[in-house]
Scaffold this active site. Sequence first.
Site, PDB file in Angstrom:
ATOM      1  N   TYR A  11     -12.690  -6.693   6.044  1.00  0.00           N
ATOM      2  CA  TYR A  11     -11.515  -6.830   5.176  1.00  0.00           C
ATOM      3  C   TYR A  11     -11.168  -8.313   5.096  1.00  0.00           C
ATOM      4  O   TYR A  11     -11.043  -8.989   6.127  1.00  0.00           O
ATOM      5  CB  TYR A  11     -10.321  -6.041   5.721  1.00  0.00           C
ATOM      6  N   ASP A  59     -13.821 -15.894   8.725  1.00  0.00           N
ATOM      7  CA  ASP A  59     -12.447 -15.507   8.391  1.00  0.00           C
ATOM      8  C   ASP A  59     -11.687 -15.248   9.692  1.00  0.00           C
ATOM      9  O   ASP A  59     -11.757 -14.170  10.260  1.00  0.00           O
ATOM     10  CB  ASP A  59     -12.487 -14.256   7.508  1.00  0.00           C
ATOM     11  N   TYR A 105       0.817  -1.219   0.000  1.00  0.00           N
ATOM     12  CA  TYR A 105       0.000   0.000   0.000  1.00  0.00           C
ATOM     13  C   TYR A 105       0.851   1.269   0.000  1.00  0.00           C
ATOM     14  O   TYR A 105       0.622   2.198   0.779  1.00  0.00           O
ATOM     15  CB  TYR A 105      -0.940   0.012   1.219  1.00  0.00           C
TER      16      TYR A 105
END
Length: 428
Positions: free
Chosen positions: A144, A245, A17
Amino acid sequence: MNKDDLIFNSKHIWHPYDSIKNPLPCYPIISAKGIYLTLNNGKKLIDGMSSWWATIHGYNHPRLNQALKNQINRVSHIMFGGIIHPPAISLCKKLISMTHKKLQYVFLADSGSVAIEIAMKMALQYWAKEDSEKKNFLTIKSGYHGDTFSAMSISDPKNSIHRLYRKYLPLHLFAESPKSKFGEKWKKGDIDSFENLIKKNFKKIAAVILEPIVQGAGGMKFYHSKYLKKVKLLCKNYKIPLILDEIATGFGRTGKLFAYEHSKIFPDILCLGKAITGGTLTLSAVLTTKKISEKISNNYPGYLMHGPTFMANPLACAVASENLSILKENIWKKQVSKIYRILSKYLFPIRNHYMVHDIRILGAIAVVECKKEINIKKIQYFFVKNGVWIRPFKKLIYIMPAYIIDKKSLKKIIELIIQSLNYKKFFI
């Protein structure tokens, strides 16, 4: 590393990023041991990030290192197609024994994002023969799940990391993120948005997918355990598989071995990664039930359509197996509990600081949400100068130290965070 190496890095090497034209400074690390990172000038930094959730037992752990050495003398990698090896057997036995009894089948992959892709494929193939209309996924905002395309498609649609790709991604269903915070009073109606979407769209939903209790890079939010319990009940009522997740939260980080345990539920498909190898090598695992596995096998083409080259890499499996052996000794419970007490004692009192919007602490995770955007370059230089490694983002200064961190070192991290809040130059 010399000056020329650092110049080469800034001109030629991508970092997460970050810009290749105007990158953030990179700090040269030449070694690491325990909770310390060593810079090329010999300066040591206390690591507050455990390399993005992964090095839960610290760096250069002797047992993990020995597991790697033992395995590399046998075979470092071999294809998994038509071949089985002892490290994979050992690891899968431990994963099955440590997770819910309904999770009996394991797919070993090579990263968290890939684990999400596999879980989504499992859900789609589960419905392939029976109901081809089930192509959508239901999730919650502020989530996310990784940076590959399907993983991005179920991450927050307005998240600045992924919004660039929205027009290229399939459209899924996003409920409002929970407002009830973990450990606080349950807000009646918090589940309404999710419930309305599942009622209206259940005929086209292949699976529900979310991060249990802790939403990571989407905002580091901790939500009420009752929310997850209600999600599970709705999934059961509408016969829709639940994918959890746990790539970031798994293996003790939240104070439970797996975050879903806070709600006393279990998923139909479970994704694990990050800390699975103790931060030594990349590896992920997807566990699922007999019902899901058999239905995939009964549908065309009769097997799961995925097979990474480095699937079940023997080196990664061997060190992951040893890592799980360390966790099974249950020392982590006392370690995480101690970290939580220290974080709570010294961070909660600064809730009323003029720069603080919120303080969130769960297990061995702490988040200081600021009222203003953080100048990452300036604040990180301050932390490094004072012997600490923290990587903030947006308005969040967050830490998830290794479980082995001592009280003195953790207090130093906390003190520097508190000090940093007093410098206006660190905020935009």
